[in-house]
Write an enzyme that holds these catalytic residues in place. Structure first.
Site, short mmCIF file in Angstrom:
data_model
loop_
_atom_site.label_atom_id
_atom_site.label_comp_id
_atom_site.label_asym_id
_atom_site.label_seq_id
_atom_site.Cartn_x
_atom_site.Cartn_y
_atom_site.Cartn_z
N CYS A 114 0.82 -1.23 0.00
CA CYS A 114 0.00 0.00 0.00
C CYS A 114 0.85 1.27 0.00
CB CYS A 114 -0.97 0.00 1.18
SG CYS A 114 -2.04 -1.42 1.21
N HIS A 247 -2.89 7.28 2.53
CA HIS A 247 -3.38 6.00 2.00
C HIS A 247 -4.80 5.76 2.51
CE1 HIS A 247 -3.92 1.91 0.98
NE2 HIS A 247 -3.71 1.43 2.19
N ASN A 277 -10.10 0.19 0.03
CA ASN A 277 -8.63 0.23 0.02
C ASN A 277 -8.13 -0.36 -1.31
OD1 ASN A 277 -5.90 -0.15 0.41
ND2 ASN A 277 -6.10 -1.05 2.45
N1 ACO Z 1 -18.79 -7.97 9.48
C1 ACO Z 1 -19.29 -8.21 10.69
N2 ACO Z 1 -18.54 -8.56 11.75
C2 ACO Z 1 -17.21 -8.63 11.55
C3 ACO Z 1 -16.62 -8.38 10.30
C4 ACO Z 1 -17.47 -8.04 9.23
N3 ACO Z 1 -17.01 -7.77 7.99
N4 ACO Z 1 -15.29 -8.53 10.41
C5 ACO Z 1 -15.04 -8.87 11.70
N5 ACO Z 1 -16.20 -8.94 12.37
C6 ACO Z 1 -16.40 -9.26 13.78
C7 ACO Z 1 -15.26 -10.02 14.37
O1 ACO Z 1 -15.37 -11.40 14.07
C8 ACO Z 1 -15.40 -9.73 15.84
O2 ACO Z 1 -16.41 -10.57 16.36
P1 ACO Z 1 -16.26 -11.20 17.82
O3 ACO Z 1 -16.20 -10.04 18.75
O4 ACO Z 1 -17.47 -12.06 17.94
O5 ACO Z 1 -14.97 -12.00 17.79
C9 ACO Z 1 -15.92 -8.29 15.84
O6 ACO Z 1 -16.44 -8.05 14.53
C10 ACO Z 1 -14.87 -7.26 16.16
O7 ACO Z 1 -13.73 -7.54 15.39
P2 ACO Z 1 -12.45 -6.65 15.47
O8 ACO Z 1 -11.40 -7.18 14.54
O9 ACO Z 1 -12.07 -6.40 16.89
O10 ACO Z 1 -13.02 -5.28 14.87
P3 ACO Z 1 -12.32 -3.88 14.81
O11 ACO Z 1 -13.18 -2.87 15.40
O12 ACO Z 1 -10.89 -3.95 15.25
O13 ACO Z 1 -12.30 -3.60 13.25
C11 ACO Z 1 -10.92 -3.68 11.31
C12 ACO Z 1 -11.63 -4.49 12.35
C13 ACO Z 1 -11.92 -2.83 10.55
C14 ACO Z 1 -10.24 -4.62 10.31
C15 ACO Z 1 -9.87 -2.79 12.02
O14 ACO Z 1 -9.05 -3.54 12.85
C16 ACO Z 1 -9.04 -2.03 11.05
O15 ACO Z 1 -9.52 -1.15 10.38
N6 ACO Z 1 -7.75 -2.36 10.96
C17 ACO Z 1 -6.90 -1.75 9.99
C18 ACO Z 1 -6.80 -2.71 8.93
C19 ACO Z 1 -6.76 -2.12 7.57
O16 ACO Z 1 -7.25 -1.06 7.28
N7 ACO Z 1 -6.12 -2.86 6.73
C20 ACO Z 1 -6.03 -2.50 5.39
C21 ACO Z 1 -4.82 -3.09 4.85
S1 ACO Z 1 -3.46 -2.43 5.62
C22 ACO Z 1 -3.14 -1.05 4.97
O17 ACO Z 1 -3.64 -0.73 3.94
C23 ACO Z 1 -2.21 -0.20 5.68
#
Ligand code: ACO
Length: 320
Positions: A114, A247, A277
């Site tokens: 990215c 990004h 993304n």
């Molecule tokens: N729909 C519904 N529920 C979901 C989904 C979904 N798509 N995905 C995960 N969940 C659930 C999980 O299973 C979890 O359930 P549980 O509590 O029963 O175990 C719950 O939602 C919470 O999950 P978390 O991973 O704690 O959710 P969080 O609030 O941290 O959000 C996310 C996850 C959006 C991925 C966040 O961590 C994030 O934005 N991270 C950055 C990652 C990113 O942007 N990566 C892109 C690539 S990297 C880059 O470009 C730099």
């Protein structure tokens, strides 16, 4: 006389097919509300069957070349940032060169996930400063839909396909004021596609895997650090940034970065709601969007920032 690079034209391209959060509700256990509230994403574009990174790059490049008033024959270098190349080799840049009809100018790919566009633009700027190049095409192009596990709701909702491009022209005045690149391979495991081609077979799992929380924290920290580094290098105050183009991974990462830099969101270009993304394509897609809708004007200071797998991160301070 010193030699600098100036962004002379921008372009972008998104595949026709739009996949909304509502559409995903039918495929995995998720909801528009969950995706939008955690990421700011409403929809993403998906490449058609037989549509490759070089095809998206071609359309974005044509728009950027037209905006710059440069013909393919006048290009002296092509750099493509991509993590989803058309094939193992030749490079997507060589395939693009042939499609553009740019003949014998050098062409190569840059792989920094990215941060790819920020790495590629920095590379192009250094080539330009050597004095051997006049017009350089820099492209970020991705078809992430091909490396996603469409049954994994924790990752498949986050990404989209697209391409963005800029044409750099040699200039007596900057242009690109400074660039700042970093990497730390010890964090490779928190975001990867751990597969490869071996003996005619795929070895490993060639689908994206991620520790979302670790990526989130890492991204917010380094995006602030590298922005401060760019400001210090140019002896600029935060208030002198006209536009921040980070990004586009997640609106919460973008908001947290803007807050740490004391920048109102009105000075931040965001496209993550419509594009999701798009990895190496996200920064040039957002740049082109804000140039074409008239927000970004000549003379303004724009801070471009990337962060991604590797881990890699970087920034460029640009005078438009
Ligand atoms: N729909 C519904 N529920 C979901 C989904 C979904 N798509 N995905 C995960 N969940 C659930 C999980 O299973 C979890 O359930 P549980 O509590 O029963 O175990 C719950 O939602 C919470 O999950 P978390 O991973 O704690 O959710 P969080 O609030 O941290 O959000 C996310 C996850 C959006 C991925 C966040 O961590 C994030 O934005 N991270 C950055 C990652 C990113 O942007 N990566 C892109 C690539 S990297 C880059 O470009 C730099």
């Amino acid at each position: 006389m010193s030699i600098f690079s100036r962004i002379a034209g921008t372009g972008s391209y998104l595949p026709a097919k739009v996949l909304t959060n509502k559409d995903l509700e039918g495929a995995v256990e998720t909801s528009d509300e969950w995706i939008f509230s955690r990421t700011g994403i409403r929809q993403r574009h998906i490449a058609g069957e037989g549509e490759f990174a070089s095809d998206l790059a071609l359309q974005a490049s044509r728009h950027a070349l037209e905006a710059a008033g440069v013909t393919p024959a006048e290009l002296s270098l092509i750099i493509v940032a991509t993590t989803t190349p058309d094939m193992v080799f030749p490079s997507t840049a060589c395939i693009l060169q042939a499609k553009l009809g740019a003949k014998t100018c050098p062409a190569f790919d840059v792989q920094a996930v990215c941060s790819g566009f920020v790495y590629a633009l920095t590379t192009a700027d250094h080539f330009m400063r050597s004095g051997q190049y006049q017009n350089i095409l820099v492209v970020g192009a991705e078809v992430y839909s091909r490396i996603l596990d469409w049954e994994d709701r924790t990752t498949c909702v986050l990404f989209g396909d697209g391409a963005g491009a800029v044409v750099l022209k040699r200039s007596d005045a900057p242009g690109i004021l400074s660039s700042h690149l970093h990497a730390d391979g010890s964090h490779a495991h928190i975001l990867s596609v751990p597969g490869s081609v071996s003996g005619g077979k795929i070895s490993g799992r060639p689908l994206l895997q991620m520790e979302g929380n670790a990526v989130f924290k890492f991204a917010v920290r380094v995006l602030e650090e590298v922005a401060e580094e760019a400001l210090a290098a140019n002896r600029m105050e935060k208030s002198q940034i006209d536009w921040l183009i980070p990004h586009q991974a997640n609106i919460r990462i973008i908001q947290a970065t803007a807050k740490k830099l004391n920048l109102p969101m009105s000075k931040v270009v965001t496209t993550v709601d419509r594009h999701a993304n798009t990895s190496a394509a996200s920064v040039p897609l957002a740049l082109d969007t804000a140039v074409r809708d008239g927000r970004i004007c000549g003379g303004q200071h724009v801070l471009l920032e990337g962060v991604g797998g590797g881990f890699t991160w970087g920034a460029l301070m640009v005078r438009m």
